[in-house]
Design an enzyme around this catalytic site. Structure first.
Site, mmCIF file in Angstrom:
data_model
loop_
_atom_site.group_PDB
_atom_site.id
_atom_site.type_symbol
_atom_site.label_atom_id
_atom_site.label_comp_id
_atom_site.label_asym_id
_atom_site.label_seq_id
_atom_site.Cartn_x
_atom_site.Cartn_y
_atom_site.Cartn_z
ATOM 1 N N THR A 15 -7.478 -10.326 0.784
ATOM 2 C CA THR A 15 -6.579 -10.465 1.623
ATOM 3 C C THR A 15 -6.830 -10.059 3.128
ATOM 4 O OG1 THR A 15 -5.900 -8.041 1.343
ATOM 5 C CG2 THR A 15 -4.823 -9.832 -0.070
ATOM 6 N N CYS B 141 -6.091 -0.513 3.474
ATOM 7 C CA CYS B 141 -4.871 0.416 3.150
ATOM 8 C C CYS B 141 -5.545 1.916 2.988
ATOM 9 C CB CYS B 141 -4.259 -0.010 1.576
ATOM 10 S SG CYS B 141 -3.627 -1.839 1.607
ATOM 11 N N CYS C 137 -1.451 3.542 -1.083
ATOM 12 C CA CYS C 137 -0.710 2.317 -0.983
ATOM 13 C C CYS C 137 -0.064 2.067 -2.037
ATOM 14 C CB CYS C 137 -1.506 1.214 -0.551
ATOM 15 S SG CYS C 137 -0.506 -0.274 -0.143
ATOM 16 N N ARG D 254 -7.351 -5.967 8.715
ATOM 17 C CA ARG D 254 -6.135 -5.610 9.383
ATOM 18 C C ARG D 254 -5.361 -4.706 8.594
ATOM 19 N NH1 ARG D 254 -2.674 -9.094 8.638
ATOM 20 N NH2 ARG D 254 -3.928 -10.751 7.319
ATOM 21 N N CYS E 44 -2.756 -2.629 6.665
ATOM 22 C CA CYS E 44 -1.454 -2.833 6.050
ATOM 23 C C CYS E 44 -0.244 -2.685 6.594
ATOM 24 C CB CYS E 44 -1.790 -2.206 4.603
ATOM 25 S SG CYS E 44 -0.306 -2.450 3.350
ATOM 26 N N CYS F 230 1.650 0.468 4.029
ATOM 27 C CA CYS F 230 1.339 1.840 3.850
ATOM 28 C C CYS F 230 0.824 2.168 5.184
ATOM 29 C CB CYS F 230 0.310 1.835 2.945
ATOM 30 S SG CYS F 230 -1.376 1.397 3.422
ATOM 31 N N ASP G 28 -8.066 44.025 9.659
ATOM 32 C CA ASP G 28 -6.763 44.084 9.626
ATOM 33 C C ASP G 28 -5.831 44.951 8.860
ATOM 34 O OD1 ASP G 28 -4.262 42.404 11.349
ATOM 35 O OD2 ASP G 28 -4.085 42.264 9.105
#
Length: 497
Positions: free
Chosen positions: A33, A37, A41, A66, A68, A71, A441
């Site tokens: 694709t 992601c 996702c 590119r 997604c 997500c 402390d």
């Protein structure tokens, strides 16, 4: 030690289980694709043979994938590595996240780190899979998306505010990263774009588990009047940014922090978001921290009771150093009173249409003008404060999120009146060292005594070796054994007791 993205079998298992704990640790790219992601996702996982793994969103984008649309991987929590380590790459990533490249370029980043441009680029490429310009570009794209979706600003103004050199590069980058035009992004946001002018609303993600009690309890209980407040279920603070100032309202919700920002200059959006995340320690890895601390049979029940504790920080390291001196050997209430007096006398006035913030905390330059005799402090502490101010102004002491923690410790320790408690408190809450430890402390010693641990600093340091490198988080659990307000979610009433 092998980086997670270099262990494909483990990455496949994480992706197949949609484990959100690993969002930001690595990114999954799908060959079929050409989309990348976050591990969690919700889409059906691809076949393992079609997966590729990258250490950063910029690396995945640089390889031609590119983001997604489902997500939104570029908005995942940041890698916790950059807040755990103090090496060159970690320091560089903290500064890039703060927007240094947009302000000073790659040479400015290299100068802050004390290395050459070539060295910085080589180290980032080797470990993060992308150079500083690619990392900054991805960050600009995310800032642009937030402005597109959260404000009615014109796109020409958004391009400038997000750090792009031109509207053309803004349009090209948005289309390339999100596969949508700016107009399409805004149309998809629809009613999410607020009508209230001047406000930017967004969600700050975090890794679960997340315990807000000590985090917001501490910030509210120690809030300096005029600079910070707890109002209507949100911690609000005013702070300086490179081009102006901001007012942030941060409200804890089950799956994110609701953040509303008012900026005097929208170019500061990237820095404002980075500093709010830093303030709330949102990029921590709570699973790794809790697993380590739970190995100690004494801390294990505390971790089980309140998993996911964070370290409450302060956005401005120099401000916290001043406040740490004011808080030496006095109560929380007294420290707030001393700080409030400084703010009223030397702070910069601001307008807050939505609340009761009145000033920015005074800068070290402003404090250089004060008369030490006007301070209601013991003489030795007045000397300590003025020597700190002098060292900050001269550069003798440098407190910076991109600085080296141990170098800062050495510089502070050389000043009069700076003992281990003050130095380690600054390392913990101002510089973000996850292993900072304050065995002297009072609250830590009392907790140690209640739990049957050594209550003397030397033996306690030895006993705490098992907690490393997360001793700052162990301190939060130790403090949590008392009923002090710093350990409890603030009441809904806006007035802080």
């Amino acid at each position: 030690m092998t980086a997670l993205h270099e262990d494909p079998e483990r990455c496949v298992r994480i992706v197949q289980s949609h484990d959100e704990r690993f969002d930001g640790f690595f990114f999954t790219a799908v060959l079929t694709t050409r989309i990348y992601c976050r591990p969690s996702c919700p889409a059906v996982p691809p076949k393992p043979k079609n997966m590729r793994f990258y250490p950063s969103a910029a690396a995945a984008a640089g390889a031609g994938f590119r983001a997604c649309k489902r997500c939104r991987p570029q908005a995942a929590p940041g890698s916790p590595d950059w807040n755990v380590r103090a090496d060159l790459v970690a320091r560089a990533m903290r500064l890039i996240t703060d927007g240094v490249i947009d302000r000073d370029g790659v040479p400015g980043l290299a100068s802050r780190l004390g290395y050459s441009v070539r060295q910085v680029e080589r180290h980032l490429m080797a470990e993060v899979g992308a150079g500083p310009l690619a990392l900054a570009r991805m960050q600009r794209a995310q800032s642009a998306r937030l402005l597109i979706e959260s404000t009615p600003m014109p796109f020409t103004e958004i391009a400038l505010a997000a750090g792009f050199s031109s509207v053309r590069s803004f349009n090209e980058t948005v289309r390339e990263v999100f596969a949508l035009t700016p107009g399409e992004l805004r149309a998809k946001a629809g009613s999410r774009v607020p009508t209230q002018p001047g406000a930017i609303s967004l969600k700050l993600p975090f890794r679960r588990p997340f315990c807000p009690d000590n985090l917001f309890g501490h910030l509210a209980a120690t809030a300096v009047p005029g600079v910070e407040e707890w109002r209507d279920g949100a911690y609000r603070c005013a702070f300086r940014l490179p081009n102006g100032h901001a007012i942030a309202a941060l409200r804890p919700l089950p799956d994110h922090i609701a953040c509303q920002l008012r900026l005097t200059d929208p170019r500061d959006l990237t820095a404002a978001i980075s500093r709010c995340r830093w303030l709330l320690d949102l990029d921590a890895d709570p699973v790794a921290i809790d697993d380590q601390l739970a190995r100690d049979e004494v801390l294990a029940p505390l971790v089980e009771k309140t998993p996911g504790r964070r370290v409450p920080r302060i956005i401005d390291p120099e401000q916290f150093a001043v406040r740490a001196v004011l808080g030496q050997q006095v109560s929380t209430a007294a420290a707030r009173t001393h700080a409030a007096r400084l703010v009223q006398a030397h702070g910069e006035p601001i307008d807050d249409p939505a609340g009761g913030l009145t000033h920015l905390f005074p800068t070290s330059q402003a404090l250089a003008e004060l008369d030490p005799e006007s301070l209601a402090l013991p003489r030795a502490r007045r000397v300590t404060l003025m020597r700190l101010v002098e060292a900050l102004n001269s550069g003798e002491v440098v407190l910076d999120i991109g600085g080296d923690w141990n170098t800062a410790r050495e510089q502070l320790s050389a000043l009069p009146g700076f003992g281990p408690w003050t130095v380690e408190s600054i390392a913990m809450r101002a510089l973000g060292d996850p292993d900072a430890f304050i065995p002297g402390d009072l609250g830590v010693r009392q907790a140690a005594q209640r739990l049957g641990l050594p209550d003397k600093p030397g033996p306690l340091v030895k006993r705490a070796e098992i907690w490393r490198p997360w001793r700052a988080y162990a301190v939060q659990h130790l403090w949590g054994t008392s009923g002090h307000p710093v350990n409890q979610m603030p009441p809904s009433d806006p007035d802080i007791p």
